[in-house]
Motif scaffolding. Sequence first.
Motif, PDB file in Angstrom:
ATOM      1  N   ASP A 115      -1.188  -4.333   6.062  1.00 35.57           N
ATOM      2  CA  ASP A 115      -1.447  -5.039   4.808  1.00 35.57           C
ATOM      3  C   ASP A 115      -0.740  -4.383   3.617  1.00 35.57           C
ATOM      4  O   ASP A 115      -0.307  -5.069   2.686  1.00 35.57           O
ATOM      5  CB  ASP A 115      -2.957  -5.122   4.546  1.00 35.57           C
ATOM      6  CG  ASP A 115      -3.605  -6.272   5.299  1.00 35.57           C
ATOM      7  OD1 ASP A 115      -2.877  -7.199   5.692  1.00 35.57           O
ATOM      8  OD2 ASP A 115      -4.829  -6.239   5.512  1.00 35.57           O
ATOM      9  N   ALA A 119       1.965  -6.274   1.151  1.00 38.59           N
ATOM     10  CA  ALA A 119       1.906  -6.272  -0.317  1.00 38.59           C
ATOM     11  C   ALA A 119       3.263  -5.900  -0.907  1.00 38.59           C
ATOM     12  O   ALA A 119       3.708  -6.487  -1.910  1.00 38.59           O
ATOM     13  CB  ALA A 119       0.829  -5.295  -0.793  1.00 38.59           C
ATOM     14  N   GLN A 122       5.513  -8.935  -0.599  1.00 37.61           N
ATOM     15  CA  GLN A 122       5.164  -9.953  -1.589  1.00 37.61           C
ATOM     16  C   GLN A 122       5.695  -9.589  -2.974  1.00 37.61           C
ATOM     17  O   GLN A 122       6.097 -10.463  -3.747  1.00 37.61           O
ATOM     18  CB  GLN A 122       3.637 -10.125  -1.625  1.00 37.61           C
ATOM     19  CG  GLN A 122       3.170 -11.336  -2.399  1.00 37.61           C
ATOM     20  CD  GLN A 122       3.632 -12.652  -1.778  1.00 37.61           C
ATOM     21  OE1 GLN A 122       3.643 -12.809  -0.559  1.00 37.61           O
ATOM     22  NE2 GLN A 122       4.026 -13.593  -2.617  1.00 37.61           N
ATOM     23  N   GLN A 123       5.729  -8.302  -3.265  1.00 40.73           N
ATOM     24  CA  GLN A 123       6.207  -7.831  -4.566  1.00 40.73           C
ATOM     25  C   GLN A 123       7.703  -7.499  -4.562  1.00 40.73           C
ATOM     26  O   GLN A 123       8.210  -6.951  -5.539  1.00 40.73           O
ATOM     27  CB  GLN A 123       5.404  -6.587  -4.973  1.00 40.73           C
ATOM     28  CG  GLN A 123       3.924  -6.862  -5.183  1.00 40.73           C
ATOM     29  CD  GLN A 123       3.090  -5.585  -5.256  1.00 40.73           C
ATOM     30  OE1 GLN A 123       3.624  -4.491  -5.432  1.00 40.73           O
ATOM     31  NE2 GLN A 123       1.779  -5.723  -5.094  1.00 40.73           N
TER      32      GLN A 123
END
Length: 423
Positions: A115, A119, A122-123
């Motif tokens: 996870d 993240a 996603q960034q």
Amino acid sequence: MQASSTPLTHRFLLAAREAEIEALKQLAVGCQQAILTGRLIHELQRERGISNVFLASGGECFARQHPEQVARSRVAEQAFRQGVAALMPGTGSAPAGMRLCNCIAAVLLQLEELDLLRAQVQQQQLEAATLTCWLSELIARLLAIIFELADSCGDPELTRALVATFNFIQGKEYAGQERAWGAIGFAAGRFEAEQLERLINLQDAQQRSFDTFTCYAEAEPLALWHELQAMPEQAELLRLRGMLSRLQPKDEVPMPLSELWYELATCRIDRMQQLEAHLEQRLLQKSRDKTAAAEAELRHHRQQLNTLIEAAAQRTAPVNLTPMAELLSSPGHEGGGLNDTVYDLLLTQARHLEQVQKELELARSALDERKQIERAKGLLMQFHGLSEEQAYHQMRQQAMQANIRLVDLAARLIAACDGLGKT
């Protein structure tokens, strides 16, 4: 003299079949876990491909598909976690050996970090190459679980099915890596020398896995495989492969080909997933059929013993003094007493075990060869500082030059290292 087998003898005779049934039930749990592991691999492969395009496009492409795929991967991960819980020693369902437990622990540890990686994706804080390597390592560890499940299987037919399934999923993973690295190169508008070499090695590795799959697969999945090979998208993908094989490092390539490459490779992999689902269903059905057949045989043996005990109480019969070894090696013998017929049941089971062992040794040959190759590859990586792909490529080149099989070269390398260890 009268002959009468003791109740304890009968119980142990039946216990042999009961032990076989218990082992088959445990194998069914193992087969189910292999399927859950394969499904998690597939979702992570899709996540890897979508994430690569998402990263390479600066978040412009697959912005909607990325979180959707992450959600699917999480569902598959939860099913995987629930499945491995049944393999925990002491649960009484399907005991896991030390190597299998270690493989599961390594996967669970890496999944804990997933996870955080998502993240960063996603960034837009992660390179596509870094993501590909990390997820490929996780998938390799998941594949090791399927390998260990196949390696611990004690039924030859299920072993063959597991070997076929494992090698197909392994080949599909190499196809997924080829898709990922190809997409990275096309998106960048050029390929580095290392990337081109990696793609060639991945194509070779696919072929090796699929060759083993075709050796162990049954007629129906083989027919589906040949259909997949004949699809138009496969021919178009081969054309792009040919173009890449003629490239020189850092030659410019049209960046829009990234989407075409991804689309063609994904179409091929999705068709592979359909075949994989077929292999999964066949594997489950085989494990159920094997258990049902063993249970039917146990019921038949119980009926036979009950009938024989009742018949023996009605008559006398001479004690059978034929040595046990002679009975077990002879094609048949005359008699009629209870012990004779119990010997017949024992003889049937002994011959069944002998046949199973012979078939199992043949079915396990692919697993044993992979162990040899993996060990030799590890030795090259350890002593020469090579990457896994470089070690395999070097072994393959040496095997071709010596005109010997890769497994034979692996055996020579292992023997040479063992010899150095003794000096």
